[in-house]
Motif scaffolding. Structure first.
Motif, PDB file in Angstrom:
ATOM      1  N   GLU A  82     -18.769  13.816 -24.383  1.00  0.00           N
ATOM      2  CA  GLU A  82     -18.620  12.362 -24.370  1.00  0.00           C
ATOM      3  C   GLU A  82     -19.160  11.697 -25.629  1.00  0.00           C
ATOM      4  OE1 GLU A  82     -20.230  10.678 -20.794  1.00  0.00           O
ATOM      5  OE2 GLU A  82     -19.530  12.371 -19.594  1.00  0.00           O
ATOM      6  N   GLY A  83     -19.793  12.468 -26.503  1.00  0.00           N
ATOM      7  CA  GLY A  83     -20.352  11.886 -27.715  1.00  0.00           C
ATOM      8  C   GLY A  83     -21.698  11.231 -27.489  1.00  0.00           C
ATOM      9  N   ILE A  84     -22.278  11.406 -26.301  1.00  0.00           N
ATOM     10  CA  ILE A  84     -23.638  10.896 -26.076  1.00  0.00           C
ATOM     11  C   ILE A  84     -24.605  11.632 -26.994  1.00  0.00           C
ATOM     12  CG2 ILE A  84     -25.499  10.691 -24.369  1.00  0.00           C
ATOM     13  CD1 ILE A  84     -23.273  10.558 -22.232  1.00  0.00           C
ATOM     14  N   GLU A  85     -24.353  12.934 -27.130  1.00  0.00           N
ATOM     15  CA  GLU A  85     -25.099  13.739 -28.104  1.00  0.00           C
ATOM     16  C   GLU A  85     -24.188  14.048 -29.288  1.00  0.00           C
ATOM     17  OE1 GLU A  85     -28.185  14.387 -27.755  1.00  0.00           O
ATOM     18  OE2 GLU A  85     -28.692  14.688 -25.644  1.00  0.00           O
ATOM     19  N   THR A 140     -28.191  13.932 -32.785  1.00  0.00           N
ATOM     20  CA  THR A 140     -29.216  13.739 -31.761  1.00  0.00           C
ATOM     21  C   THR A 140     -29.656  15.064 -31.161  1.00  0.00           C
ATOM     22  OG1 THR A 140     -27.553  13.480 -30.025  1.00  0.00           O
ATOM     23  CG2 THR A 140     -28.257  11.484 -31.174  1.00  0.00           C
ATOM     24  N   LEU A 141     -28.874  16.120 -31.398  1.00  0.00           N
ATOM     25  CA  LEU A 141     -29.184  17.454 -30.882  1.00  0.00           C
ATOM     26  C   LEU A 141     -29.015  18.460 -32.011  1.00  0.00           C
ATOM     27  CD1 LEU A 141     -29.896  19.174 -28.370  1.00  0.00           C
ATOM     28  CD2 LEU A 141     -27.432  19.473 -28.026  1.00  0.00           C
ATOM     29  N   ILE A 142     -30.110  19.155 -32.325  1.00  0.00           N
ATOM     30  CA  ILE A 142     -30.125  20.058 -33.472  1.00  0.00           C
ATOM     31  C   ILE A 142     -30.180  21.504 -32.977  1.00  0.00           C
ATOM     32  CG2 ILE A 142     -31.400  20.755 -35.532  1.00  0.00           C
ATOM     33  CD1 ILE A 142     -32.603  17.851 -35.478  1.00  0.00           C
ATOM     34  N   GLY A 143     -29.176  22.292 -33.364  1.00  0.00           N
ATOM     35  CA  GLY A 143     -29.234  23.736 -33.148  1.00  0.00           C
ATOM     36  C   GLY A 143     -29.965  24.361 -34.318  1.00  0.00           C
ATOM     37  N   LEU A 144     -30.782  25.353 -34.049  1.00  0.00           N
ATOM     38  CA  LEU A 144     -31.633  25.909 -35.100  1.00  0.00           C
ATOM     39  C   LEU A 144     -31.636  27.431 -35.032  1.00  0.00           C
ATOM     40  CD1 LEU A 144     -33.695  24.858 -37.303  1.00  0.00           C
ATOM     41  CD2 LEU A 144     -35.468  25.457 -35.640  1.00  0.00           C
ATOM     42  N   ALA A 145     -31.504  28.071 -36.209  1.00  0.00           N
ATOM     43  CA  ALA A 145     -31.647  29.519 -36.335  1.00  0.00           C
ATOM     44  C   ALA A 145     -32.976  29.813 -37.012  1.00  0.00           C
ATOM     45  CB  ALA A 145     -30.493  30.096 -37.149  1.00  0.00           C
ATOM     46  N   PHE A 146     -33.722  30.751 -36.454  1.00  0.00           N
ATOM     47  CA  PHE A 146     -35.038  31.078 -36.998  1.00  0.00           C
ATOM     48  C   PHE A 146     -35.389  32.503 -36.587  1.00  0.00           C
ATOM     49  CE2 PHE A 146     -35.416  29.266 -32.821  1.00  0.00           C
ATOM     50  CZ  PHE A 146     -36.320  30.089 -32.163  1.00  0.00           C
ATOM     51  N   ARG A 147     -36.413  33.048 -37.217  1.00  0.00           N
ATOM     52  CA  ARG A 147     -36.884  34.378 -36.830  1.00  0.00           C
ATOM     53  C   ARG A 147     -38.049  34.201 -35.856  1.00  0.00           C
ATOM     54  NH1 ARG A 147     -36.026  39.456 -38.211  1.00  0.00           N
ATOM     55  NH2 ARG A 147     -34.587  38.842 -39.849  1.00  0.00           N
ATOM     56  N   MET A 148     -37.974  34.899 -34.761  1.00  0.00           N
ATOM     57  CA  MET A 148     -38.940  34.732 -33.671  1.00  0.00           C
ATOM     58  C   MET A 148     -39.980  35.853 -33.696  1.00  0.00           C
ATOM     59  SD  MET A 148     -37.948  34.317 -29.653  1.00  0.00           S
ATOM     60  CE  MET A 148     -39.169  34.261 -28.339  1.00  0.00           C
ATOM     61  N   ARG A 162     -33.494  15.510 -31.220  1.00  0.00           N
ATOM     62  CA  ARG A 162     -33.946  14.885 -32.466  1.00  0.00           C
ATOM     63  C   ARG A 162     -35.319  14.255 -32.336  1.00  0.00           C
ATOM     64  NH1 ARG A 162     -30.707  12.242 -36.761  1.00  0.00           N
ATOM     65  NH2 ARG A 162     -32.074  10.891 -37.985  1.00  0.00           N
ATOM     66  N   ASP A 163     -35.611  13.731 -31.146  1.00  0.00           N
ATOM     67  CA  ASP A 163     -36.886  13.028 -30.981  1.00  0.00           C
ATOM     68  C   ASP A 163     -38.046  13.956 -30.646  1.00  0.00           C
ATOM     69  OD1 ASP A 163     -36.213  13.736 -28.429  1.00  0.00           O
ATOM     70  OD2 ASP A 163     -36.081  11.693 -27.628  1.00  0.00           O
ATOM     71  N   VAL A 218     -33.046  19.089 -42.684  1.00  0.00           N
ATOM     72  CA  VAL A 218     -33.826  18.991 -41.445  1.00  0.00           C
ATOM     73  C   VAL A 218     -35.065  19.868 -41.623  1.00  0.00           C
ATOM     74  CG1 VAL A 218     -33.856  19.354 -38.960  1.00  0.00           C
ATOM     75  CG2 VAL A 218     -31.742  18.702 -40.067  1.00  0.00           C
ATOM     76  N   ARG A 219     -36.233  19.298 -41.314  1.00  0.00           N
ATOM     77  CA  ARG A 219     -37.479  20.052 -41.509  1.00  0.00           C
ATOM     78  C   ARG A 219     -38.370  19.903 -40.282  1.00  0.00           C
ATOM     79  NH1 ARG A 219     -36.916  16.596 -45.899  1.00  0.00           N
ATOM     80  NH2 ARG A 219     -36.046  17.579 -47.776  1.00  0.00           N
ATOM     81  N   GLY A 220     -39.328  20.782 -40.187  1.00  0.00           N
ATOM     82  CA  GLY A 220     -40.297  20.686 -39.103  1.00  0.00           C
ATOM     83  C   GLY A 220     -41.448  21.641 -39.325  1.00  0.00           C
ATOM     84  N   LYS A 221     -42.621  21.248 -38.898  1.00  0.00           N
ATOM     85  CA  LYS A 221     -43.799  22.108 -39.017  1.00  0.00           C
ATOM     86  C   LYS A 221     -44.552  22.074 -37.690  1.00  0.00           C
ATOM     87  CE  LYS A 221     -48.028  22.854 -41.736  1.00  0.00           C
ATOM     88  NZ  LYS A 221     -47.818  24.301 -41.846  1.00  0.00           N
ATOM     89  N   ASP A 222     -44.749  23.239 -37.134  1.00  0.00           N
ATOM     90  CA  ASP A 222     -45.444  23.383 -35.856  1.00  0.00           C
ATOM     91  C   ASP A 222     -44.801  22.535 -34.765  1.00  0.00           C
ATOM     92  OD1 ASP A 222     -47.221  25.136 -37.067  1.00  0.00           O
ATOM     93  OD2 ASP A 222     -48.673  23.558 -37.524  1.00  0.00           O
ATOM     94  N   VAL A 223     -43.471  22.596 -34.706  1.00  0.00           N
ATOM     95  CA  VAL A 223     -42.713  21.869 -33.681  1.00  0.00           C
ATOM     96  C   VAL A 223     -42.671  22.730 -32.421  1.00  0.00           C
ATOM     97  CG1 VAL A 223     -40.494  20.865 -33.063  1.00  0.00           C
ATOM     98  CG2 VAL A 223     -41.326  20.709 -35.423  1.00  0.00           C
TER      99      VAL A 223
END
Length: 823
Positions: free
Chosen positions: A235-238, A291-299, A321-322, A344-349
């Motif tokens: 619906e485009g809400i996200e 509003t919704l971010i998919g993220l690839a990272f090493r776990m 996003r929030d 897009v960045r983030g630290k200790d999210v």
């Protein structure tokens, strides 16, 4: 001579059996019969005995397993393990997640063309066609690309609202979740049409339907994730984006330094087990508005909270996003094609484990998931975008070249322009067929790793070549930007598609042949798996089957390559009609050449082949053009073999086979082991290269098709936005073609009268008055010439601006006044 006959009989029998891919026992029987004939025919008996001994020795060694396995298979499997190209975990996953469709036939050296031709013709449902004719057409009418790219640097609010309301972001989301549930073909058609009017709009719609949260959730999400997110995405809400690329890991996605540490934290007021994420991503399309971010990272799990594995591997997760700590940076500005793109960045999210796509059970499987979805994304979005731009560009430029006059002649009549028009038309035909073929492969349930790489590289590259030729033809009309310019933004945006979803240089030199030689080859992957089987006995048994299947296949391709080279592939059975049968025979030849080259390259170079990127790129070009021409022939027959399209098919086909022989020639001349290269040259080109690029006569016919109303032109234009509305200058130019053609005889008569009838007036209007008065033209013909002058003026007119209209908004202060330092 009688001494040679028995051995010549063995050679001819072997060639016959190898060409037709018969088993060794058939060669044994045929050879025995021929030797018996020699014996009773008075041939020198010692020679017959020696030849018979050779047959007996070879047959016993190969046909008897108790001799074959210890004497041949056993020693060879040890050698094979040593020369086996070392596969990293990344490469192994890439091979295991792909599937093989018709492209696998091209590595056999003897493709079964009926498999290709019997695939159902790709067709839209009534609902999908209605969407194209309704919301997609309406959206195209709303688009003002100049306003988007120059004034707003974004889609205006009404376009965003229309896209969301009509669920353009939910084309791939199933109907049960509120999406449109469209086929890959419909997805392709929508992106193709949008791209023909605005690359910003097509990329905005394409990305949420390509690699990203929607597709990943649809394939791998938990029930809870699907139930919550998919309706909101549809619906485009996200608005989704996906963070994969970072400053220190571009095309090498497996080297991403972004990480998530398993730990406990607070989420929605409760202490839960989750991940503390640190990441830095850039070039992320839709990030500024997502509003919704998919993220690839090493776990990582250093404290063993989930088990004994510390480095869990690449994992995918969803971040609203929030979420505290998520920072969406300022926008990137991609080459005056200002689709929403940024870092897009983030630290200790902190996020809970439930935000991993597919839940905690899917941890560490991110690279598998990405490979499957990347293949699908590369199959649709970028090839479809290239198709829309190239097809629209071909017909619009053809109309322009007919309407625009220089030296009293349409510029399209000049041979230099004809050459460029032919290249545009032929490549647009290729792109259209190739992009549709990969979409059809997705609809058949394939994960087309190799075809998607072929389509991504060649569609985007040929599209860039098309727009380059377009700019040469339209000249000043192309370089003066403004609302009337239909090509300038495409010229600026062309390198974007070349760069994204795997840089084209890497795609060509590493992926196409690198994956194809293993994934599509009928025996190599089986041999590799058998050689690495921990059960040595079972491995030897399977390796034995694969090895001797491979040997028979390799000998056959050497024989077939030589025979086709001698005869120019003029003989042999082939499908198709009287027109295309010769094309299929040529492709049989090049398939045998490719298979032979692949085998010899892997056998002699072993693990070093993966580092021979020039050789890999050239062989990738061979594979690509065989696949491309296959797609064109499939399209041609699906459309009922229209004779009107034969010049387009012929130009595109001859261009491709010329490039195939160029690539084979370059690969052989630069083969690392020179004597091997010389031997293969003798097998592949016994009389030298014969394929030629499309000639002038054929190019002239293709150019004429683009400059005249006809069935082939209409077919090429199908599926792009050519409605002649105010915001579509290309559509208006295209609509003028039939009027311009109808007016040309009157125009010639009028121009001749200016030279011979003594008309003395100087302005166009007064010249028409005088011509009517003297009976040179009628009043109706005058009206026709006036209309021709009006449409010509609209075709060639470019824009001009007041200086302040070209300045960025930041040039002014908040009151709209010029800053003091520049006043």
């Amino acid at each position: 001579m009688s001494i040679v006959l028995p051995f010549l009989a063995l050679l001819l029998a072997g060639a016959f059996v190898a060409y037709h891919r018969m088993k060794l026992v058939v060669w044994t029987v045929i050879s025995a019969a021929l030797l018996a004939a020699c014996w009773f025919g008075g041939v020198q008996q010692t020679a017959v005995i020696v030849a018979a001994a050779i047959v007996a020795f070879v047959s016993a060694l190969v046909l008897l397993p108790f001799l074959r396995k210890p004497l041949i298979t056993g020693p060879f499997i040890g050698v094979f393990r040593k020369v086996l190209p070392p596969l990293s975990k990344t490469e192994r996953i890439a091979l295991e997640t792909g599937s093989v469709g018709f492209e696998g036939e091209l590595f056999t050296g003897d493709p079964d063309w009926n498999i290709l031709l019997n695939h159902p013709k790709p067709q839209l449902t009534d609902e999908e066609q209605a969407f194209l004719d309704g919301p997609v057409e309406e959206l195209c009418r709303m688009v003002n690309d100049w306003e988007i790219t120059h004034v707003h640097a974004d889609l205006p609010p009404e376009l965003w609202a229309f896209i969301k309301k009509n669920r353009f972001f939910g084309m791939i989301i199933p109907k049960e979740y509120g999406g449109l549930g469209f086929s890959a073909l419909a997805h392709h058609k929508v992106i193709q049409k949008l791209a023909s009017i605005s690359s910003v709009v097509s990329s905005t719609v394409g990305v949420p339907n390509s690699l990203g949260p929607g597709e990943l959730l649809n394939h791998y999400g938990t029930k809870e994730q699907k139930d919550y997110y998919l309706p909101r995405l549809a619906e485009g809400i996200e608005v989704p984006c996906f963070g994969l690329t970072g400053p220190f890991a571009g095309s090498d996605a497996t080297s991403i330094p972004d990480f998530g540490i398993v730990c406990k934290g607070t989420w929605n007021g409760e202490e839960v087990l989750g991940l503390k994420l640190t990441f830095d991503k850039r070039y992320i399309t839709l990030a500024p508005v997502a509003t919704l971010i998919g993220l690839a990272f090493r776990m990582y799990d250093p404290d063993g909270l989930l088990g004994d594995t510390r480095d869990i591997g690449i994992t995918l997760a969803l971040l609203p996003r929030d979420t505290a700590g998520v920072e969406v940076g300022r926008r990137h500005f991609p080459l005056n094609s200002p689709f929403q793109n940024g870092p897009v960045r983030g630290k200790d999210v902190f996020i809970p484990l439930s935000q991993i796509i597919g839940g905690p059970e899917k941890r560490g499987l991110g690279w598998n998931m990405l490979n499957e979805c990347l293949a699908v994304g590369r199959s649709i979005t970028l090839p479809s975008t290239a198709s829309g731009g190239a097809k629209a560009g071909a017909v619009i430029t053809g109309a322009y070249a007919r309407i625009r006059k220089q030296f009293g002649l349409s510029v399209g009549r000049f041979e230099g322009v004809e050459e460029a028009l032919a290249r545009i038309g032929g490549k647009a035909y290729k792109i259209s067929a190739l992009s549709q073929a990969t979409a059809a492969a997705v609809d058949r349930g394939d994960v087309p790793s190799v075809p998607s790489a072929i389509a991504k590289y060649h569609c985007t590259n040929m599209s860039r070549e098309c727009i380059s030729d377009m700019m040469d033809i339209i000249g000043g009309k192309g370089i003066i930007l403004g609302p009337r310019n239909f090509a300038g933004r495409s010229w600026q945006a062309a390198p974007i598609a070349i760069t994204v979803e795997g840089a084209n240089i890497m795609t060509r030199s590493l992926l196409i042949f690198g994956q194809g030689a293993i994934l599509c080859h009928p025996w190599v992957l089986k041999e590799m798996k058998a050689a690495q089987d921990e059960d040595r006995k079972a491995g030897l048994r399977e390796f034995d089957k694969a090895l001797f299947g491979h040997v028979r296949y390799g000998i056959s391709n050497a024989v077939r390559s030589f025979w086709f080279g001698l005869t120019g592939a003029r003989f042999g059975s082939a499908p198709g009609d009287a027109y295309t049968r010769r094309y299929f025979r040529k492709l049989d030849r090049y398939s045998a050449n490719l298979a032979l080259m692949a085998d010899i390259s892997m056998m002699t170079l072993g693990g070093k082949l993966k580092f021979k990127e020039s050789l890999s790129g050239r062989l990738g070009d061979v594979l690509s053009h065989i696949y491309m021409t296959s797609a064109m022939l499939k399209r041609y027959h699906d459309e009922g073999a229209p004779s009107a399209e034969q010049p387009l098919l012929a130009w595109a086909f001859h261009d491709s086979v010329h490039r195939i022989e160029e690539s084979l020639s370059a690969a052989l001349r630069n083969f690392p082991i020179r004597p091997i290269g010389w031997l293969m040259w003798a097998l592949i080109f016994p009389f030298g290269r014969r394929a030629e690029a499309p000639g002038d006569r054929l190019s002239r016919r293709v150019a004429a098709l683009l400059m005249s109303p006809n069935e082939a032109r209409d077919s090429l234009a199908r599926g792009v936005f050519l409605t002649p509305c105010e915001n579509n200058p290309g559509g208006r130019i295209n609509s003028y073609l039939s009027k311009a053609v109808m007016a040309e005889p009157v125009e010639r008569k009028f121009l001749k009268a200016l030279k011979t009838k003594g008309i003395e007036a100087l302005t166009f209007a007064t010249q028409l008055d005088e011509a009517v008065a003297e009976g040179v033209i009628t009043q109706d013909e005058r009206t026709l010439l006036e209309e021709l002058r009006a449409i010509t003026l609209d075709t060639i007119t470019v824009d001009d601006f007041e200086p302040h209209e070209l300045r960025a908004a930041s040039y002014y202060d908040r009151e709209g006044q010029r800053p003091a330092q520049v006043a």
